[in-house]
Design an enzyme around this catalytic site. Structure first.
Site, PDB file in Angstrom:
ATOM      1  N   ASP A 156       0.862  -1.190   0.000  1.00  0.00           N
ATOM      2  CA  ASP A 156       0.000   0.000   0.000  1.00  0.00           C
ATOM      3  C   ASP A 156       0.890   1.229   0.000  1.00  0.00           C
ATOM      4  O   ASP A 156       1.589   1.496   0.982  1.00  0.00           O
ATOM      5  CB  ASP A 156      -0.896   0.018   1.257  1.00  0.00           C
ATOM      6  CG  ASP A 156      -1.950  -1.090   1.225  1.00  0.00           C
ATOM      7  OD1 ASP A 156      -1.759  -2.083   0.479  1.00  0.00           O
ATOM      8  OD2 ASP A 156      -2.947  -0.971   1.946  1.00  0.00           O
ATOM      9  N   LYS A 224      -6.936   3.114  -3.302  1.00  0.00           N
ATOM     10  CA  LYS A 224      -7.312   3.109  -1.889  1.00  0.00           C
ATOM     11  C   LYS A 224      -7.520   4.538  -1.435  1.00  0.00           C
ATOM     12  O   LYS A 224      -6.799   5.438  -1.870  1.00  0.00           O
ATOM     13  CB  LYS A 224      -6.183   2.433  -1.099  1.00  0.00           C
ATOM     14  CG  LYS A 224      -6.338   2.407   0.401  1.00  0.00           C
ATOM     15  CD  LYS A 224      -5.196   1.610   1.047  1.00  0.00           C
ATOM     16  CE  LYS A 224      -5.148   1.815   2.548  1.00  0.00           C
ATOM     17  NZ  LYS A 224      -4.016   1.115   3.176  1.00  0.00           N
ATOM     18  N   LYS A 260     -10.300   0.105  -2.336  1.00  0.00           N
ATOM     19  CA  LYS A 260     -10.179  -0.132  -0.898  1.00  0.00           C
ATOM     20  C   LYS A 260     -10.420   1.151  -0.126  1.00  0.00           C
ATOM     21  O   LYS A 260      -9.555   2.017  -0.071  1.00  0.00           O
ATOM     22  CB  LYS A 260      -8.779  -0.679  -0.557  1.00  0.00           C
ATOM     23  CG  LYS A 260      -8.556  -0.877   0.947  1.00  0.00           C
ATOM     24  CD  LYS A 260      -7.192  -1.452   1.253  1.00  0.00           C
ATOM     25  CE  LYS A 260      -6.903  -1.442   2.753  1.00  0.00           C
ATOM     26  NZ  LYS A 260      -5.548  -1.929   3.059  1.00  0.00           N
TER      27      LYS A 260
END
Lengths: 324, 495, 311
Positions: A156, A224, A260
């Site tokens: 991430d 995300k 996400k």
């Protein structure tokens, strides 16, 4: 790379590499009307998911959780406990599915990998100088390579919001491409790259849509919302705009990208509202842990409590579940 | 009424994958509603005994009988008008303005108290989805009473230059079936705030919330005769409008009936407010925020099954984005959930009546006959009740009947344009002039377009929004007078 | 159109005495009489029907021949008014005010002519006729001042719930057919016409049937006051012949029945077919009273525009 399950068969279009070309690409995206997005979110929030549908939704949500601990005070012991919980969220009920992944800092990847070896639960690491991303690219890449080398299956990373807001799209794009390369691994498939837009620092939904497209063009496997360290984090409206982006990107390029939301999703109700948005915006193809994750820490316990309520008819107290 | 299982739940076929798992039937309980078998009229503060001649109000979702209501006779109307006149002369015009306002505040509060019951009853009687009655009809009805309550003691501020306005007297009000309680609120709240008394006739197919409102008047201890409710069909409405004892007529309904009323009132001193039909244009420019525009198109024509006089029934989309908009629109329409109006996840409910369904079917057939291309998502319709799938017609020009006549159903006609001038010309090329929509991200184009549209309500980057403070009403053959806001009071006051 | 207005006559020119009442001295110059015509689309045509009608003073003396407009003339007037409507409504409110004020100026320049026509038409002395003409001129000034205030007084923001801007503004309703008062051929006419065009409407006026000459002279003032052609169209002739055509005309948006007399109910009934807005006649109009907004608002529509608010 994720499967391309979209209807189109065109190859991903790699935009030309100049700021002007990237700006032209992003400016060609339709605008987003804030009031309209909020109205749609409010409308979708009235969907009623009860009884059997709720039970299925809870299990789906559990399977989509990236169980996260990103504290300075994290310890190997805490991460091991988290991994245990990820595999078997409710020790008293083995029908509860495992979560999708645990998400930890790079220095704890090895601990998590060891705890989750040969299990379906992934190990995600926030890499590339999380959460601000304010380090030289070399440092961020090294950070990423270490995490990948230690066995992280998912990375991430956070984009350079300053560069994005200043219009230096090429810098953002190049960094994503570079981190994506750093996700490669010689001994197996590359780590999936989740690109954090940190939407709380982007100004408005037009920027969220543009940043989403920039990240997807640069090769993001997931987009995300947030690091969880900036407020507001994953608001429903931001998630909705990103779901529209992945839907449109697949229609245009044929490549499916995951979404996400992370941060601020604490209750079963929040999680189910997210699933409703996925279903009615991107579509049912995204109702799968491969394509939709929820980054959360306290959410899991609420899902477990609601699940127990549905199966037993009574509410368990919070102390029936481990607090971590 | 017994708490029966929901008659129909339809899941749309695109949800055969994981999405199908997401929703289970979520019916609102009917137990909160209690109906009498038969109703009389509400005259002078009391319900009369049910009359000899009755109408049956059915649930359009399953054709089951809900209740019988009486058809008002001449004598009933005479008594209702006389009661309203007595109340006007004897009580209401002598009630201090602030006390009048307090009655309206009370009514608003009781509507809020009974919101769930009224929402369920409205859905049962009308066929519209519970999420609309719960989130739109009933809250807006309460808001209207609350808004106009505050006007009652501020009438000198209604019309500039009119420091001492006077009420008109007895208002005859005839309302439609598409927003039964909300239209009642639009009519009764300003009339009472201005000091008039009323005789209101709800629509033939949706009388039940008006009768529930009569109970609310009792509960609010509104003086007898201030509000009178008579039921019946078109003939009753005609007789009420023509009654020599009324001073004011307020009507919402079709342009045909509006013309008839205007003729009836010619040469009389009666004042009229007419809210009639429409064929609203929803203009989507190429730079629109496409996702929100698609939502707005859907809201514009499928809200309340398209039973909306201000519906955006003509989509005018700029040619350069027409294909993309149509693609997204069809994907979006395919996600609409049609079925049991009481299910909280239903987006499209039942058509209000067999007659209305027949009219929609007729016009859809005309659309096909004239070469329009008809599209609906795969959509299983319940076997009982009155249903019509959300429908989009392409290949339509201004000359087609379905682009000119008000369908009053979930049927969208799609036309394209190339320039803003062409959009405006097409939008205005109708005898109606009620509503229009503008979708663009370009600031100056909104007023440019809005200034040129001959329509009373224009939504920019939104559609079908209503508010008690916002005047509503049409140009041209969509009627005259305004309801809502300060303007709405002027229709009930003399200068 | 080839036929244009006669040049404005000097104030000293007395209205033509009935010809042939006295033999003129050989040396006397023969006055040039005005031909009273219609005012259509900015031009002064005769009736397409070729008809005219003699006009007499209140005591029966012949004054002139006026055009006897036909139904076709009435329809042509509606076409002219319709095509003038968009541009007139789109003029800035203050420019409309300046043009209305200019009308007052032009009337003042023709004062003597208006006074004489008023004396002839109403059979009153010069002093009250002067008062009537003054009131008529001042009425234009009054409405000239209204044009750019109407929207401020009647419109404004509405505090709706939600992320929306919401504004209501008055707009002109369109083409208004005006049946001018029969008994007040100048002040009454101005009192009904000025508010209609002040608000941005265009007008088709049927002048007082018995006393149409002041209306034609007013048309001459209008034609020389920067008022675009077609904004006001004036028909002379029989109200009973012209009014039904106008009342039933689908492209007429509103109808002022001030001079309808016994026809009022019939005309209102005809107007109902296309939901034409109708201003009913007052039983005892006082044309001297200050009118306020009472004759403006019947010819306005309220347009409400919602707009989303967001970043």
């Amino acid at each position: 790379m994720p499967d391309t399950t979209g209807p189109a068969t065109r190859a991903p279009s790699a935009p030309a590499h100049s700021n002007a070309a990237l700006r032209a690409l992003l400016d060609s995206l339709p605008g987003v009307d804030e009031a309209g997005v909020h109205a749609r979110v409010a409308d979708l929030a009235t969907r009623s998911v009860k009884t059997t549908a709720k039970a299925r939704a809870i299990d789906l949500a559990i399977s989509m959780v990236d169980l996260t601990t990103l504290e300075g005070a994290d310890t190997p012991g805490k991460v091991r406990a988290l991994c245990t919980k990820a595999l078997l969220p409710d020790p008293t009920d083995r029908t509860v599915p495992p979560v999708a992944a645990v998400c930890v800092y790079p220095d704890l990847v090895r601990v998590a990998v060891r705890a989750l070896e040969s299990t379906p639960v992934g190990v995600a690491s926030v890499a590339s100088a999380f959460p601000a991303g304010r380090a030289p690219l070399e440092v961020r890449l090294l950070d990423t390579r270490y995490a990948v080398a230690d066995g992280a299956t998912e990375i991430d990373m956070v984009i350079d919001r300053g560069a994005f807001l200043a219009g230096d799209y090429r810098k953002v794009y190049d960094e994503i491409v570079a981190v994506k390369e750093a996700c490669d691994r010689s001994d197996g498939p590359p780590a999936h790259l989740k690109v954090i837009l940190e939407t709380g620092e982007l100004a408005g939904y037009d920027a969220v849509r543009r940043a989403s497209w920039l990240a997807m063009h640069a090769g993001a496997d997931f987009i995300k919302t947030s690091t969880g360290k900036v407020s507001p984090a994953a608001t429903p409206a931001v998630t909705l705009v990103m779901l529209q982006a992945v839907r449109d990107f697949r229609a245009e390029t044929g490549r499916q990208v995951g979404v996400k939301p992370a941060g601020g999703i604490r209750t079963t109700k929040d999680a189910i509202r997210n699933l409703v948005m996925v279903n009615e915006t991107a579509g049912p193809d995204w109702l799968d842990p491969h394509w939709f994750r929820i980054g959360a820490s306290s959410l899991l316990n609420d899902l477990l409590m609601q699940r127990a309520k549905l199966t037993t008819g009574t509410y368990p107290g919070p102390d029936y579940y481990s607090a971590d | 009424m017994s708490d029966r299982p929901t008659p129909h739940t339809v899941s749309t076929p695109q949800e055969s994958g994981p999405g199908a798992l997401l929703y289970a039937p979520a019916p609102e309980s009917r137990a909160v509603v209690s109906l009498r078998a038969a109703y009389g009229h509400f005259i002078d503060g009391e319900f009369t005994e049910p009359g000899e001649k009755t109408l049956v109000s059915v649930n359009p979702a399953d054709e089951e009988k809900l209740a019988e209501v009486s058809v008002a006779t001449e004598a009933d109307l005479d008594r209702a008008v006389a009661a309203a006149r007595r109340a006007y002369d004897g009580v209401w015009s002598r009630t201090s303005p602030s006390e009048r306002g307090k009655y309206l505040y009370r009514i608003s509060r009781i509507i809020q108290d009974r919101a769930r019951e009224l929402a369920v009853l409205e859905s049962l009687d009308n066929g519209k989805p519970i999420k609309e009655t719960r989130d739109v009809d009933i809250p807006l009805a309460a808001a209207h009473f609350f808004y106009y309550a505050g006007w009652a003691d501020k009438l000198p501020f209604v019309s500039p230059g009119v420091p001492a306005p006077r009420p008109l007297g007895v208002a005859a009000q005839v309302i439609p079936w598409n927003f039964p309680l909300l239209m009642l609120a639009w009519k009764i709240a300003p009339a009472l705030a201005a000091g008039n008394t009323v005789v209101l006739k709800p629509a033939e197919t949706t009388p039940l919330t008006a009768l529930a409102f009569a109970e609310i008047c009792q509960e609010a201890e509104l003086p007898p005769g201030v509000v009178n409710i008579v039921t019946g069909a078109g003939a009753t409405g005609r007789a009420l409008v023509a009654h020599p004892g009324v001073d004011k007529v307020a009507f919402t309904g079709s342009t045909e009936v509006g013309r008839e009323i205007a003729r009836t009132l010619a040469g009389t001193p009666k004042r009229a407010t007419l809210e009639l039909g429409g064929k609203g244009a929803n203009i989507v420019y190429s730079d629109a925020a496409i996702d929100q525009a698609v939502e707005g198109i859907v809201t514009g024509i499928f809200f309340n099954q398209g039973h909306v006089c201000c519906a955006g029934s003509r989509l005018l989309v700029q040619e350069s984005v027409a294909e993309e908009v149509m693609h997204r629109l069809k994907e979006r329409v395919a996600r609409l959930r049609l079925g049991d109006p009481l299910d909280k996840n239903t987006d499209i409910g039942a058509i209000n009546s067999a007659a209305q369904l027949a009219r929609i079917q007729d016009l859809a057939e005309a659309g096909r006959d004239e070469g329009g291309e008809q599209w609906s998502p795969p959509c299983e319709l319940p076997s009982r009740g009155y249903w019509f799938a959300p429908t989009v017609f392409t290949g339509i020009t201004q000359a087609h009947r379905i682009a000119r006549e008000e369908i009053f159903g979930p049927v969208l006609s799609v036309l394209t344009f190339r320039t803003p001038e062409e959009a405006v010309e097409k939008a205005n090329n109708t005898p109606y002039g009620l509503s229009a929509g503008i979708w663009t991200e370009k600031a100056g184009r909104i007023p440019w377009t809005a200034n040129r549209l001959r329509a009373g309500v224009i939504w920019s980057n939104t559609f079908n929004k209503f508010d008690p403070t916002s005047p509503f009403g049409g140009y041209r053959e969509s009627g005259y007078g305004r309801e809502g806001g300060r303007h709405g009071l002027e229709a009930y006051l003399n200068g | 159109m080839a036929d244009t207005a006669t040049a404005p006559e000097p104030a000293s020119t007395a209205p033509a005495p009935a010809p042939a009442t006295a033999p003129a001295p050989v040396s006397r110059r023969l006055p040039v009489h005005k031909t009273y015509k219609l005012y259509l689309g900015g031009a002064f045509p005769r009736s397409e029907s070729g008809r005219s009608i003699p006009v007499t003073s209140s005591d029966g003396a012949h004054l002139a021949n006026a055009a006897l407009a036909s139904r076709k003339d009435a329809r042509d007037a509606v076409v002219a008014a319709r095509s003038a409507f968009g541009p007139w409504a789109a003029r800035s409110a203050q420019l409309r005010g300046q043009i209305l004020y200019r009308i007052a100026e032009m009337m003042e320049g023709r004062r003597a002519h208006f006074v004489q026509e008023t004396v002839d038409a109403q059979g009153i002395d010069e002093a009250p006729a002067q008062d009537l003409v003054s009131a008529a001129i001042d009425r234009w000034v009054y409405y000239a001042g209204w044009t750019d205030k109407i929207a401020q007084v009647l419109g404004g923001g509405n505090p709706v719930s939600g992320p929306y801007e919401n504004n209501s503004s008055p707009e002109p309703t369109g083409v208004v057919a005006v049946l001018a008062p029969q008994d007040s051929p100048l002040l009454g006419l101005v009192s009904v016409l000025a508010p209609v065009i002040a608000a941005g409407n265009t007008a088709v006026v049927v002048a007082s049937e018995r006393a149409p000459l002041p209306a034609v002279t007013l048309a001459e003032a209008l034609a020389t006051s920067d008022l675009p052609g077609g904004v006001v169209n004036i028909l002379t002739g029989r109200t009973a012949e012209l009014a039904p055509t106008l009342a039933a005309h689908a492209d007429v948006n509103a109808l002022d029945l001030a001079g309808a007399g016994d026809l009022a109910t019939q005309l209102e009934t005809a107007a109902a077919a296309t939901l034409t807005r109708v201003l009913r006649p007052e039983p005892f109009p006082d044309w001297h009273a200050l009118p306020g907004l009472a004759r403006i608002t019947p010819f306005l529509e309220t347009k409400t525009v919602w707009q989303t608010v967001g970043r």
